[in-house]
Design a protein around this motif. Structure first.
Motif, PDB file in Angstrom:
ATOM      1  N   PHE A 291       0.834  -1.199   0.000  1.00 55.11           N
ATOM      2  CA  PHE A 291       0.000   0.000   0.000  1.00 55.11           C
ATOM      3  C   PHE A 291       0.869   1.250   0.000  1.00 55.11           C
ATOM      4  N   ALA A 292       1.947   1.208   0.777  1.00 51.63           N
ATOM      5  CA  ALA A 292       2.836   2.374   0.850  1.00 51.63           C
ATOM      6  C   ALA A 292       3.513   2.632  -0.483  1.00 51.63           C
ATOM      7  N   GLU A 293       3.956   1.554  -1.187  1.00 49.26           N
ATOM      8  CA  GLU A 293       4.606   1.735  -2.494  1.00 49.26           C
ATOM      9  C   GLU A 293       3.643   2.337  -3.500  1.00 49.26           C
ATOM     10  N   ALA A 294       2.375   1.873  -3.474  1.00 45.23           N
ATOM     11  CA  ALA A 294       1.387   2.415  -4.413  1.00 45.23           C
ATOM     12  C   ALA A 294       1.065   3.871  -4.086  1.00 45.23           C
ATOM     13  N   ALA A 295       1.000   4.193  -2.797  1.00 44.95           N
ATOM     14  CA  ALA A 295       0.633   5.545  -2.392  1.00 44.95           C
ATOM     15  C   ALA A 295       1.780   6.534  -2.550  1.00 44.95           C
ATOM     16  N   LEU A 296       2.979   6.121  -2.180  1.00 46.25           N
ATOM     17  CA  LEU A 296       4.116   7.028  -2.184  1.00 46.25           C
ATOM     18  C   LEU A 296       4.937   6.961  -3.463  1.00 46.25           C
ATOM     19  N   GLY A 297       4.781   5.876  -4.225  1.00 43.97           N
ATOM     20  CA  GLY A 297       5.614   5.672  -5.398  1.00 43.97           C
ATOM     21  C   GLY A 297       6.846   4.872  -5.035  1.00 43.97           C
ATOM     22  N   ALA A 298       7.372   4.112  -5.989  1.00 44.90           N
ATOM     23  CA  ALA A 298       8.546   3.284  -5.704  1.00 44.90           C
ATOM     24  C   ALA A 298       9.141   2.778  -7.007  1.00 44.90           C
ATOM     25  N   GLU A 299      10.340   2.252  -6.921  1.00 49.15           N
ATOM     26  CA  GLU A 299      10.982   1.576  -8.047  1.00 49.15           C
ATOM     27  C   GLU A 299      11.158   0.122  -7.646  1.00 49.15           C
ATOM     28  N   ILE A 300      10.521  -0.779  -8.381  1.00 47.36           N
ATOM     29  CA  ILE A 300      10.514  -2.186  -7.995  1.00 47.36           C
ATOM     30  C   ILE A 300      11.187  -3.049  -9.053  1.00 47.36           C
ATOM     31  N   GLY A 301      11.633  -4.233  -8.654  1.00 46.85           N
ATOM     32  CA  GLY A 301      12.212  -5.183  -9.584  1.00 46.85           C
ATOM     33  C   GLY A 301      11.145  -6.146 -10.097  1.00 46.85           C
ATOM     34  N   VAL A 302      11.138  -6.368 -11.403  1.00 49.33           N
ATOM     35  CA  VAL A 302      10.160  -7.264 -12.029  1.00 49.33           C
ATOM     36  C   VAL A 302      10.916  -8.375 -12.752  1.00 49.33           C
ATOM     37  N   PRO A 303      10.602  -9.653 -12.479  1.00 44.95           N
ATOM     38  CA  PRO A 303      11.314 -10.747 -13.149  1.00 44.95           C
ATOM     39  C   PRO A 303      10.925 -10.860 -14.617  1.00 44.95           C
ATOM     40  N   THR A 304      11.818 -11.391 -15.427  1.00 46.20           N
ATOM     41  CA  THR A 304      11.540 -11.648 -16.844  1.00 46.20           C
ATOM     42  C   THR A 304      11.674 -13.144 -17.101  1.00 46.20           C
ATOM     43  N   LEU A 305      11.221 -13.571 -18.265  1.00 50.04           N
ATOM     44  CA  LEU A 305      11.187 -14.996 -18.566  1.00 50.04           C
ATOM     45  C   LEU A 305      12.582 -15.597 -18.699  1.00 50.04           C
ATOM     46  N   ASP A 306      13.584 -14.779 -19.057  1.00 52.06           N
ATOM     47  CA  ASP A 306      14.936 -15.318 -19.236  1.00 52.06           C
ATOM     48  C   ASP A 306      15.717 -15.405 -17.931  1.00 52.06           C
ATOM     49  N   GLY A 307      15.084 -15.085 -16.801  1.00 52.35           N
ATOM     50  CA  GLY A 307      15.743 -15.202 -15.507  1.00 52.35           C
ATOM     51  C   GLY A 307      16.318 -13.917 -14.978  1.00 52.35           C
ATOM     52  N   SER A 308      16.414 -12.891 -15.800  1.00 50.16           N
ATOM     53  CA  SER A 308      16.902 -11.602 -15.344  1.00 50.16           C
ATOM     54  C   SER A 308      15.733 -10.784 -14.780  1.00 50.16           C
ATOM     55  N   SER A 309      15.966  -9.520 -14.470  1.00 49.85           N
ATOM     56  CA  SER A 309      14.898  -8.655 -13.963  1.00 49.85           C
ATOM     57  C   SER A 309      15.057  -7.258 -14.544  1.00 49.85           C
ATOM     58  N   VAL A 310      13.977  -6.525 -14.538  1.00 47.59           N
ATOM     59  CA  VAL A 310      13.995  -5.139 -14.993  1.00 47.59           C
ATOM     60  C   VAL A 310      13.473  -4.258 -13.867  1.00 47.59           C
ATOM     61  N   ARG A 311      13.871  -2.979 -13.868  1.00 46.87           N
ATOM     62  CA  ARG A 311      13.412  -2.030 -12.869  1.00 46.87           C
ATOM     63  C   ARG A 311      12.221  -1.262 -13.425  1.00 46.87           C
ATOM     64  N   LEU A 312      11.174  -1.202 -12.640  1.00 44.99           N
ATOM     65  CA  LEU A 312       9.942  -0.527 -13.058  1.00 44.99           C
ATOM     66  C   LEU A 312       9.584   0.547 -12.038  1.00 44.99           C
ATOM     67  N   LYS A 313       9.390   1.778 -12.519  1.00 46.67           N
ATOM     68  CA  LYS A 313       9.056   2.884 -11.627  1.00 46.67           C
ATOM     69  C   LYS A 313       7.539   2.968 -11.458  1.00 46.67           C
ATOM     70  N   ILE A 314       7.092   2.874 -10.207  1.00 46.21           N
ATOM     71  CA  ILE A 314       5.668   2.989  -9.875  1.00 46.21           C
ATOM     72  C   ILE A 314       5.417   4.412  -9.380  1.00 46.21           C
ATOM     73  N   PRO A 315       4.630   5.201 -10.086  1.00 48.07           N
ATOM     74  CA  PRO A 315       4.383   6.581  -9.636  1.00 48.07           C
ATOM     75  C   PRO A 315       3.505   6.613  -8.389  1.00 48.07           C
ATOM     76  N   ALA A 316       3.625   7.696  -7.633  1.00 53.20           N
ATOM     77  CA  ALA A 316       2.807   7.863  -6.434  1.00 53.20           C
ATOM     78  C   ALA A 316       1.324   7.902  -6.811  1.00 53.20           C
ATOM     79  N   GLY A 317       0.515   7.284  -5.981  1.00 56.52           N
ATOM     80  CA  GLY A 317      -0.917   7.270  -6.227  1.00 56.52           C
ATOM     81  C   GLY A 317      -1.369   6.242  -7.243  1.00 56.52           C
ATOM     82  N   THR A 318      -0.558   5.219  -7.482  1.00 54.90           N
ATOM     83  CA  THR A 318      -0.926   4.169  -8.451  1.00 54.90           C
ATOM     84  C   THR A 318      -2.088   3.333  -7.903  1.00 54.90           C
ATOM     85  N   PRO A 319      -3.164   3.234  -8.652  1.00 57.29           N
ATOM     86  CA  PRO A 319      -4.308   2.438  -8.183  1.00 57.29           C
ATOM     87  C   PRO A 319      -4.077   0.943  -8.401  1.00 57.29           C
ATOM     88  N   ASN A 320      -4.819   0.133  -7.687  1.00 53.84           N
ATOM     89  CA  ASN A 320      -4.748  -1.311  -7.860  1.00 53.84           C
ATOM     90  C   ASN A 320      -5.226  -1.706  -9.258  1.00 53.84           C
TER      91      ASN A 320
END
Length: 380
Positions: A291-320
């Motif tokens: 809830f805090a990440e969605a409300a305040l914004g955050a940069e999270i790691g997202v896995p990919t199919l090849d086993g690596s990960s990418v960084r994704l920026k979640i803006p503040a106030g992101t709804p479910n």
């Protein structure tokens, strides 16, 4: 009826199809007309019976690729008076009747050339030509990742093949089949009714093979074929989808008399992935956020199919339920590479400490914003 009379008939017009009609169109047209004019449906209707005979005659020629080809070539050469001998009709050369009748002893005329097409008798013995092998089907199940990258899988198939004992002849080793006397090796018989129309069908004596086996092979009982099970490596192309049916040319049943092999059709099943899904050329994934990440914004790691990960920026106030797009991380190999669609799932804590509860109450009081359902309550 003479061969000349046959050539003057337009079988395409009889069935109501064009000269370049596909076999399926011819079959469909014949079935429709046969149902309409069948004698059982038109009792005491001589006109319907004659029409039924006419369409049966047309179908017997146009439904057989070899006969249709001869028919088209014959009409192209001789139909409509398009062919002329120098001096024909003026006493200086053969007439059309001479052409079809033959010019003398030992000369059977062109009617013998087209005898096989029009049900006439020929003295030439023919053997059955090459026959294409049957198409076969199979199924494979592959992993989600392999469906995107492509894979080589082992597959077991069962199909008809030449008998190993007689090598496809159907005859006991040391003997040979003989040419069928009934059809003279063509594999087909043409029957006529009152000299009005002809219907071709597989020869009853040799069952369409053109050859008769007097001493059958003990392994295949004279059929010349046996069931063969083989294991082959099949390449599944990249990007295949669950339930897709792919064709692999030349991997089906073996042909007869040097005929080409049939094709293999493979139904592909794809195992679901525990994290990833697919939407067309895009890969999908649902990622939980606090809830805090969605409300305040955050940069999270997202896995990919090849086993690596990418960084994704979640803006503040992101709804479910909001979906973000990561370019170029989807299905590859198509006209353009697909993307990865990341949907956020805001996690609400199920258990709160007294301190956390107090903090939330204080947050709600300070955040304000009013009642988010006010517009719904005031709509009545």
């Amino acid at each position: 009826m003479s061969t000349k009379d046959w050539l003057e008939k337009d079988y395409y017009k009889v069935l109501g199809v064009s000269k370049d009609a596909k076999p399926d169109e011819i079959k469909k047209a014949f079935r429709k007309l046969a149902r309409e004019f069948h004698p059982d449906q038109n009792a005491d209707n001589a006109g319907a019976e004659a029409r039924f005979k006419e369409i049966s005659e047309a179908n017997s020629i146009l439904s057989d690729p070899a006969k249709r080809k001869e028919y088209d070539e014959a009409r192209s050469l001789f139909g409509g008076g398009g062919f002329r001998f120098p001096g024909a009709g003026q006493g200086g050369g053969p007439s059309m009747e001479d052409l079809f009748r033959g010019s003398g002893a030992g000369d059977s005329g062109i009617s013998d050339l087209f005898g096989n097409l029009f049900g006439g008798t020929t003295t030439r013995r023919t053997t059955r030509g090459p026959r294409r092998g049957a198409d076969i089907e199979g199924e494979v199940t592959i992993d989600f990742a392999d469906s995107l990258a492509g894979s080589l899988v082992s597959m077991q198939t069962t199909s008809d093949a030449a008998c190993e004992t007689c090598h496809g002849t159907g005859a006991r080793p040391g003997t040979q089949p003989t040419v069928c006397r009934a059809c003279q090796g063509s594999g087909m018989q043409t029957s006529t009714s009152g000299g009005v129309f002809a219907v071709s069908e597989p020869c009853r004596e040799c069952r369409g093979r053109g050859m008769v086996v007097e001493s059958p092979c003990p392994t295949c009982a004279g059929s010349g074929r046996s069931r063969s099970t083989r294991t082959m490596q099949v390449r599944i192309p990249a990007g295949v989808t669950d339930g897709q049916r792919i064709r692999i040319k030349g991997k089906g049943g073996a042909g007869e008399n040097s005929g080409a092999a049939g094709d293999l059709y493979v139904l592909v099943h794809v195992r679901p992935h525990k994290i990833f899904g697919r939407k067309g050329e895009h890969i999908t994934i649902t990622v939980p956020v606090t809830f805090a990440e969605a409300a305040l914004g955050a940069e999270i790691g997202v896995p990919t199919l090849d086993g690596s990960s990418v960084r994704l920026k979640i803006p503040a106030g992101t709804p479910n339920g909001r979906t973000f797009r990561v370019r170029g991380r989807g299905v590859k190999g198509g006209a353009v590479d697909g993307d990865m669609l990341v949907t956020v799932d805001v996690q609400v804590p199920r258990h709160l400490t007294e301190e956390a509860r107090a903090a939330l109450v204080e947050f709600q009081a300070k955040a304000g914003g009013g009642d988010p359902r006010e517009h719904l309550l005031g709509s009545h």
